[in-house]
Design an enzyme around this catalytic site. Structure first.
Site, PDB file in Angstrom:
ATOM      1  N   PRO A  89      -1.449   1.018  -4.825  1.00 23.21           N
ATOM      2  CA  PRO A  89      -1.504   1.209  -3.372  1.00 23.21           C
ATOM      3  C   PRO A  89      -1.529  -0.108  -2.604  1.00 23.21           C
ATOM      4  O   PRO A  89      -1.255  -0.129  -1.408  1.00 23.21           O
ATOM      5  CB  PRO A  89      -2.787   2.007  -3.147  1.00 23.21           C
ATOM      6  CG  PRO A  89      -3.472   2.134  -4.445  1.00 23.21           C
ATOM      7  CD  PRO A  89      -2.571   1.641  -5.534  1.00 23.21           C
ATOM      8  N   GLU A 116      -9.491   3.466 -11.646  1.00 22.76           N
ATOM      9  CA  GLU A 116      -9.618   2.869 -10.311  1.00 22.76           C
ATOM     10  C   GLU A 116      -8.582   1.776 -10.056  1.00 22.76           C
ATOM     11  O   GLU A 116      -8.471   1.254  -8.961  1.00 22.76           O
ATOM     12  CB  GLU A 116     -11.019   2.287 -10.115  1.00 22.76           C
ATOM     13  CG  GLU A 116     -12.122   3.326 -10.094  1.00 22.76           C
ATOM     14  CD  GLU A 116     -11.961   4.345  -8.963  1.00 22.76           C
ATOM     15  OE1 GLU A 116     -11.889   3.923  -7.796  1.00 22.76           O
ATOM     16  OE2 GLU A 116     -11.889   5.550  -9.260  1.00 22.76           O
ATOM     17  N   ARG A 153      19.576   9.065  -7.856  1.00 23.56           N
ATOM     18  CA  ARG A 153      20.593   9.700  -7.006  1.00 23.56           C
ATOM     19  C   ARG A 153      21.545   8.691  -6.357  1.00 23.56           C
ATOM     20  O   ARG A 153      22.599   9.063  -5.849  1.00 23.56           O
ATOM     21  CB  ARG A 153      19.956  10.619  -5.966  1.00 23.56           C
ATOM     22  CG  ARG A 153      19.041   9.911  -5.001  1.00 23.56           C
ATOM     23  CD  ARG A 153      18.332  10.874  -4.092  1.00 23.56           C
ATOM     24  NE  ARG A 153      19.228  11.589  -3.187  1.00 23.56           N
ATOM     25  CZ  ARG A 153      19.840  11.030  -2.159  1.00 23.56           C
ATOM     26  NH1 ARG A 153      19.666   9.751  -1.897  1.00 23.56           N
ATOM     27  NH2 ARG A 153      20.638  11.716  -1.374  1.00 23.56           N
ATOM     28  N   ASP A 168      24.118   8.153   2.803  1.00 26.35           N
ATOM     29  CA  ASP A 168      23.021   7.278   2.406  1.00 26.35           C
ATOM     30  C   ASP A 168      23.129   5.940   3.106  1.00 26.35           C
ATOM     31  O   ASP A 168      22.139   5.387   3.545  1.00 26.35           O
ATOM     32  CB  ASP A 168      23.028   7.037   0.892  1.00 26.35           C
ATOM     33  CG  ASP A 168      22.324   8.166   0.170  1.00 26.35           C
ATOM     34  OD1 ASP A 168      21.628   8.932   0.840  1.00 26.35           O
ATOM     35  OD2 ASP A 168      22.474   8.254  -1.046  1.00 26.35           O
TER      36      ASP A 168
HETATM   37  N1  ADE Z   1      -1.275   4.422  -7.495  1.00 23.68           N
HETATM   38  C1  ADE Z   1      -2.232   5.059  -6.792  1.00 23.68           C
HETATM   39  N2  ADE Z   1      -1.870   5.218  -5.513  1.00 23.68           N
HETATM   40  C2  ADE Z   1      -0.610   4.689  -5.405  1.00 23.68           C
HETATM   41  C3  ADE Z   1       0.305   4.542  -4.332  1.00 23.68           C
HETATM   42  N3  ADE Z   1       0.047   4.975  -3.102  1.00 23.68           N
HETATM   43  N4  ADE Z   1       1.465   3.926  -4.584  1.00 23.68           N
HETATM   44  C4  ADE Z   1       1.742   3.460  -5.814  1.00 23.68           C
HETATM   45  N5  ADE Z   1       0.925   3.569  -6.852  1.00 23.68           N
HETATM   46  C5  ADE Z   1      -0.254   4.182  -6.657  1.00 23.68           C
END
Ligand code: ADE
Length: 224
Positions: A89, A116, A153, A168
């Site tokens: 994230p 985590e 794709r 695209d």
């Molecule tokens: N792992 C956990 N959350 C994620 C996200 N939003 N994007 C990529 N990998 C992740």
């Protein structure tokens, strides 16, 4: 053929989505290969443990550096020019442009974490950190599947009609797609825009471009 690899503790996560629709056909037609590497196979202890508690305390467990780095090394050995992408994230946001960039590489390896997160030292062994969006998933696997699907794709001769690729390139400029309609002409009082029934292709094209611009402007305003 475009080679992809997935480093994961849950290879079974990918079974069903890769057996559907466009990814299934692309694999069957040898346009893409998807090879999973089980990170647990690189655990250096007899219990095959790949996670541990964070130094400094706090909740949750982290992916350990040694098994993950060993799995990355295996991936680089199998595909020497592979571009290794860690799903997290805190990475840069994925978008259509990234998908287009990735399919120009020799090979892509997607590293999925659980728990985590990753021991920070793993970052030195990957080429890029990528996020699917500003939310936390329970693992990198759903993010990796989205990235994989978006790439597949776009590969040459994967989509049915060559026009899809043209569409695209329109969305690639940062514009959203225009509204689409199919039969029936009227549904519970809602009608299809008359221009689409006119048979005037120039007018239809102009209307679609205008609608795409309008939607894109509205989205930008909403997201500000
Ligand atoms: N792992 C956990 N959350 C994620 C996200 N939003 N994007 C990529 N990998 C992740």
């Amino acid at each position: 053929m475009f080679h992809t690899q997935i480093l994961t503790l849950f290879p079974e996560f990918f079974t069903s989505p890769l057996q559907c629709s466009i990814p299934k056909r692309a694999i069957a037609d040898a346009k893409v290969s998807v090879d999973c590497i089980q990170i647990r196979d690189f655990a250096n202890n007899k219990h095959q443990k790949v996670d541990d508690a964070p130094y400094g305390g706090g909740p949750g467990m982290l992916m350990q550096v040694a098994p993950v780095v060993a799995a990355i090394r295996e991936a680089r050995q199998r595909q020497p020019n592979t571009h290794v992408v860690m799903l997290t994230p805190s990475g840069t946001l994925f978008n259509q442009q990234k998908a287009l960039e990735y399919i120009e590489k020799d090979s892509i390896t997607l590293l999925c974490g659980r728990y985590e997160g990753f021991d920070e030292r793993i970052v030195d062994y990957v080429d890029e950190q990528l996020s699917l969006g500003e939310y936390v998933l329970s693992g990198g696997e759903p993010a990796a599947m989205c990235v994989l699907d978006a790439m597949i794709r776009l590969l040459p001769d994967v989509l049915g009609s060559p026009e899809s690729a043209v569409l695209d390139s329109f969305t690639e400029q940062g514009l959203l797609d225009w509204p689409h309609y199919t039969r029936p002409e009227v549904f519970e009082g809602q009608t299809v825009p008359a221009v689409l029934l006119s048979g005037n292709h120039a007018k239809i094209e102009a209307w679609r471009k205008e609608q795409a611009l309008l939607r894109s402007k509205q989205r930008k305003k909403r997201d500000l």
